[in-house]
Design an enzyme around this catalytic site. Structure first.
Site, PDB file in Angstrom:
ATOM      1  N   GLN A 242      42.632  17.564  64.791  1.00 49.86           N
ATOM      2  CA  GLN A 242      42.482  18.874  65.789  1.00 49.86           C
ATOM      3  C   GLN A 242      43.481  19.762  65.291  1.00 49.86           C
ATOM      4  O   GLN A 242      43.327  21.081  65.565  1.00 49.86           O
ATOM      5  CB  GLN A 242      42.688  18.496  67.094  1.00 49.86           C
TER       6      GLN A 242
ATOM      7  N   GLY B  21      46.877  17.302  73.867  1.00 46.52           N
ATOM      8  CA  GLY B  21      46.551  15.891  73.467  1.00 46.52           C
ATOM      9  C   GLY B  21      46.156  15.112  74.843  1.00 46.52           C
ATOM     10  O   GLY B  21      45.554  14.247  74.556  1.00 46.52           O
TER      11      GLY B  21
ATOM     12  N   LYS C 220      47.675   9.076  78.845  1.00 47.07           N
ATOM     13  CA  LYS C 220      48.394   9.609  77.789  1.00 47.07           C
ATOM     14  C   LYS C 220      49.189  10.588  78.291  1.00 47.07           C
ATOM     15  O   LYS C 220      49.235  10.963  79.188  1.00 47.07           O
ATOM     16  CB  LYS C 220      47.028  10.398  77.085  1.00 47.07           C
TER      17      LYS C 220
ATOM     18  N   LYS D 149      27.573  17.767  77.578  1.00 48.61           N
ATOM     19  CA  LYS D 149      27.918  17.412  76.424  1.00 48.61           C
ATOM     20  C   LYS D 149      27.908  15.851  76.706  1.00 48.61           C
ATOM     21  O   LYS D 149      28.622  15.405  77.440  1.00 48.61           O
ATOM     22  CB  LYS D 149      29.242  17.751  75.750  1.00 48.61           C
TER      23      LYS D 149
ATOM     24  N   ASN E 180      55.638  15.340  63.276  1.00 46.74           N
ATOM     25  CA  ASN E 180      54.565  14.457  63.913  1.00 46.74           C
ATOM     26  C   ASN E 180      54.947  12.857  63.646  1.00 46.74           C
ATOM     27  O   ASN E 180      55.880  12.489  62.876  1.00 46.74           O
ATOM     28  CB  ASN E 180      53.571  14.430  62.701  1.00 46.74           C
TER      29      ASN E 180
HETATM   30  P1  NAD Z   1      43.915  12.209  65.282  1.00 38.79           P
HETATM   31  O1  NAD Z   1      43.344  10.494  65.185  1.00 38.79           O
HETATM   32  O2  NAD Z   1      43.042  12.723  64.112  1.00 38.79           O
HETATM   33  O3  NAD Z   1      45.241  12.540  64.985  1.00 38.79           O
HETATM   34  C1  NAD Z   1      45.822  11.607  66.009  1.00 38.79           C
HETATM   35  C2  NAD Z   1      47.291  12.500  66.176  1.00 38.79           C
HETATM   36  O4  NAD Z   1      48.184  11.813  67.072  1.00 38.79           O
HETATM   37  C3  NAD Z   1      48.178  12.329  64.868  1.00 38.79           C
HETATM   38  O5  NAD Z   1      48.919  13.576  65.030  1.00 38.79           O
HETATM   39  C4  NAD Z   1      48.929  11.029  65.005  1.00 38.79           C
HETATM   40  O6  NAD Z   1      50.287  11.041  64.163  1.00 38.79           O
HETATM   41  C5  NAD Z   1      49.124  10.937  66.482  1.00 38.79           C
HETATM   42  N1  NAD Z   1      49.457   9.642  67.053  1.00 38.79           N
HETATM   43  C6  NAD Z   1      48.445   8.768  66.909  1.00 38.79           C
HETATM   44  N2  NAD Z   1      48.895   7.469  67.643  1.00 38.79           N
HETATM   45  C7  NAD Z   1      50.051   8.039  68.323  1.00 38.79           C
HETATM   46  C8  NAD Z   1      50.771   7.321  69.316  1.00 38.79           C
HETATM   47  N3  NAD Z   1      50.689   6.063  69.552  1.00 38.79           N
HETATM   48  N4  NAD Z   1      51.886   7.899  69.534  1.00 38.79           N
HETATM   49  C9  NAD Z   1      51.938   9.275  69.349  1.00 38.79           C
HETATM   50  N5  NAD Z   1      51.296  10.063  68.351  1.00 38.79           N
HETATM   51  C10 NAD Z   1      50.313   9.384  67.777  1.00 38.79           C
HETATM   52  O7  NAD Z   1      43.241  12.774  66.750  1.00 38.79           O
HETATM   53  P2  NAD Z   1      42.839  14.207  66.813  1.00 38.79           P
HETATM   54  O8  NAD Z   1      41.166  14.455  66.714  1.00 38.79           O
HETATM   55  O9  NAD Z   1      43.534  15.162  66.079  1.00 38.79           O
HETATM   56  O10 NAD Z   1      42.975  14.338  68.336  1.00 38.79           O
HETATM   57  C11 NAD Z   1      44.444  14.351  68.910  1.00 38.79           C
HETATM   58  C12 NAD Z   1      44.460  14.228  70.346  1.00 38.79           C
HETATM   59  O11 NAD Z   1      43.690  15.497  71.011  1.00 38.79           O
HETATM   60  C13 NAD Z   1      43.669  13.053  70.921  1.00 38.79           C
HETATM   61  O12 NAD Z   1      44.445  12.338  71.971  1.00 38.79           O
HETATM   62  C14 NAD Z   1      42.387  13.600  71.484  1.00 38.79           C
HETATM   63  O13 NAD Z   1      41.994  12.768  72.492  1.00 38.79           O
HETATM   64  C15 NAD Z   1      42.844  14.890  72.082  1.00 38.79           C
HETATM   65  N6  NAD Z   1      41.851  16.012  72.300  1.00 38.79           N
HETATM   66  C16 NAD Z   1      41.932  16.648  73.534  1.00 38.79           C
HETATM   67  C17 NAD Z   1      41.173  17.932  73.712  1.00 38.79           C
HETATM   68  C18 NAD Z   1      41.099  18.384  74.825  1.00 38.79           C
HETATM   69  O14 NAD Z   1      40.353  19.398  74.998  1.00 38.79           O
HETATM   70  N7  NAD Z   1      42.267  18.544  75.627  1.00 38.79           N
HETATM   71  C19 NAD Z   1      39.783  17.730  72.752  1.00 38.79           C
HETATM   72  C20 NAD Z   1      39.619  16.835  71.609  1.00 38.79           C
HETATM   73  C21 NAD Z   1      40.665  16.074  71.618  1.00 38.79           C
END
Ligand code: NAD
Length: 320
Positions: free
Chosen positions: A138, A220, A226, A67, A159
């Site tokens: 997500q 996350g 992180k 990817k 949240n």
């Molecule tokens: P998004 O930007 O749509 O949402 C972000 C979320 O994190 C919201 O709930 C927001 O309130 C919160 N947030 C933002 N800044 C923050 C901070 N400083 N402290 C605490 N919370 C905070 O993002 P998303 O697309 O929903 O992705 C969420 C997370 O999941 C990201 O960290 C992303 O990298 C991760 N992710 C992980 C995988 C995996 O395979 N593990 C795959 C995709 C995304």
């Protein structure tokens, strides 16, 4: 080469197909039939973009590919979402490129499928309450996949930005489940299964919050730095992951490892539970799935969607 455009993925891929593909590739990893290649991730110094590749080979399928993509924070000006990715599949027998498949929706589906697989195999018996930490893009996929794999009575959520909680309320309503926004203390005390999916860089869910038998899908944390969970909670739990090498370096376990609270030997690949090599929850009170996101998940769902697209006559063939 076959092409399956991003615009067709929603009509082709189901959460169940994503679940099956991810469960099966985790099992192949545990049987040493599949492995991920080292991840490349670069800040390219252009448009503040983070670009990279996640690839691997699953000999049991066989599926070979990568990817490519990443995060472009300024994409709104182009009318595009910030996360952009494409999956390329290659013929494992000849090396010829086999397909290019839109990877944006697939990323959300494969991530949600991973936590759903962990819930199927690790949720405490009789789990009724789903707790959601995170309300971003997500989170809705996560809730839908969890509800598809386990019958919950209700959903509670928290949240850091409360104005975003409407996404959780709307998704729960769509699933026919009651939803309540709660404080973290109540979430930790009442939820039997917790999904955390935020971009946090500091612990939110503390050890003292979590009461009783609980499974936590920590989704996350996928980058160095992180963090969503208290390292003391990670230490107390029985820990599972998609891939140990990622869990210890870019996953939630990185912090408990750095603090000397746990070692690599305390972490078990979820695939080993799927294949029956590991008992799973056993007598542990708290289990954690440290879902870091591996390239093989992307390849598994892309190969599945390619198969469906070919069956339905939706994939386009181009000569290259
Ligand atoms: P998004 O930007 O749509 O949402 C972000 C979320 O994190 C919201 O709930 C927001 O309130 C919160 N947030 C933002 N800044 C923050 C901070 N400083 N402290 C605490 N919370 C905070 O993002 P998303 O697309 O929903 O992705 C969420 C997370 O999941 C990201 O960290 C992303 O990298 C991760 N992710 C992980 C995988 C995996 O395979 N593990 C795959 C995709 C995304």
């Amino acid at each position: 080469m076959w092409v399956v455009p991003e615009s067709e993925i929603a009509g082709l891929m189901t959460p169940q197909a994503a679940f099956d593909a991810v469960e099966s590739v985790f099992a192949a990893m545990a049987r040493d039939q599949a492995y991920n290649f080292p991840v490349v991730r670069e800040a390219i110094g252009h448009e503040d973009a983070l670009y990279g590749f996640k690839g691997g080979f699953d000999a049991s399928a066989p599926t070979l590919g990568l990817k490519a993509g990443g995060y472009w924070p300024n994409n709104q000006k182009h009318g595009l979402i910030n996360h952009q990715s494409t999956v390329f599949l290659f013929d494992a027998d000849t090396g010829r490129v086999e397909a290019a498949v839109g990877g944006n929706l697939l990323t959300a589906l494969r991530t949600a499928a991973a936590s759903a697989v962990s819930i199927k195999h690790l949720a405490p018996k009789g789990a009724k309450v789903l707790g959601m930490i995170g309300a971003g893009h997500q989170s809705a996929f996560q809730m839908r996949a969890a509800a598809a794999v386990h019958q919950f009575d209700r959903v509670i959520g928290w949240n850091p930005h409360p104005e975003m909680l409407t996404r959780l309320a709307d998704t729960a309503a769509d699933l026919g489940l009651p939803f309540e926004a709660v404080e973290l203390e109540q979430l930790g005390a009442d939820a039997d299964v917790i999904i955390s999916i935020t971009s946090s860089f500091a612990p939110m869910l503390l050890d003292g919050h979590v009461k009783g038998p609980t499974h936590i899908a920590a989704m996350g944390t996928d980058t160095k730095g992180k963090q969503e969970l208290d390292p003391a909670l990670v230490e107390r739990a029985r820990i599972f992951t998609d891939e140990i090498a990622q869990s210890t370096t870019i996953g939630e376990a990185q912090h408990a490892i750095a603090a000397g609270l746990i070692g690599e030997g305390d972490i078990t690949p979820l695939g080993a539970v799927i294949t029956g090599q590991h008992e799973g929850r056993g007598n542990a009170e708290v289990t954690i799935f440290d879902g870091t996101g591996v390239g093989l998940q992307d390849l598994a769902v892309a190969a599945k969607v390619l198969e469906i697209a070919k069956e339905k006559g939706i994939a386009t063939k181009v000569e290259i």
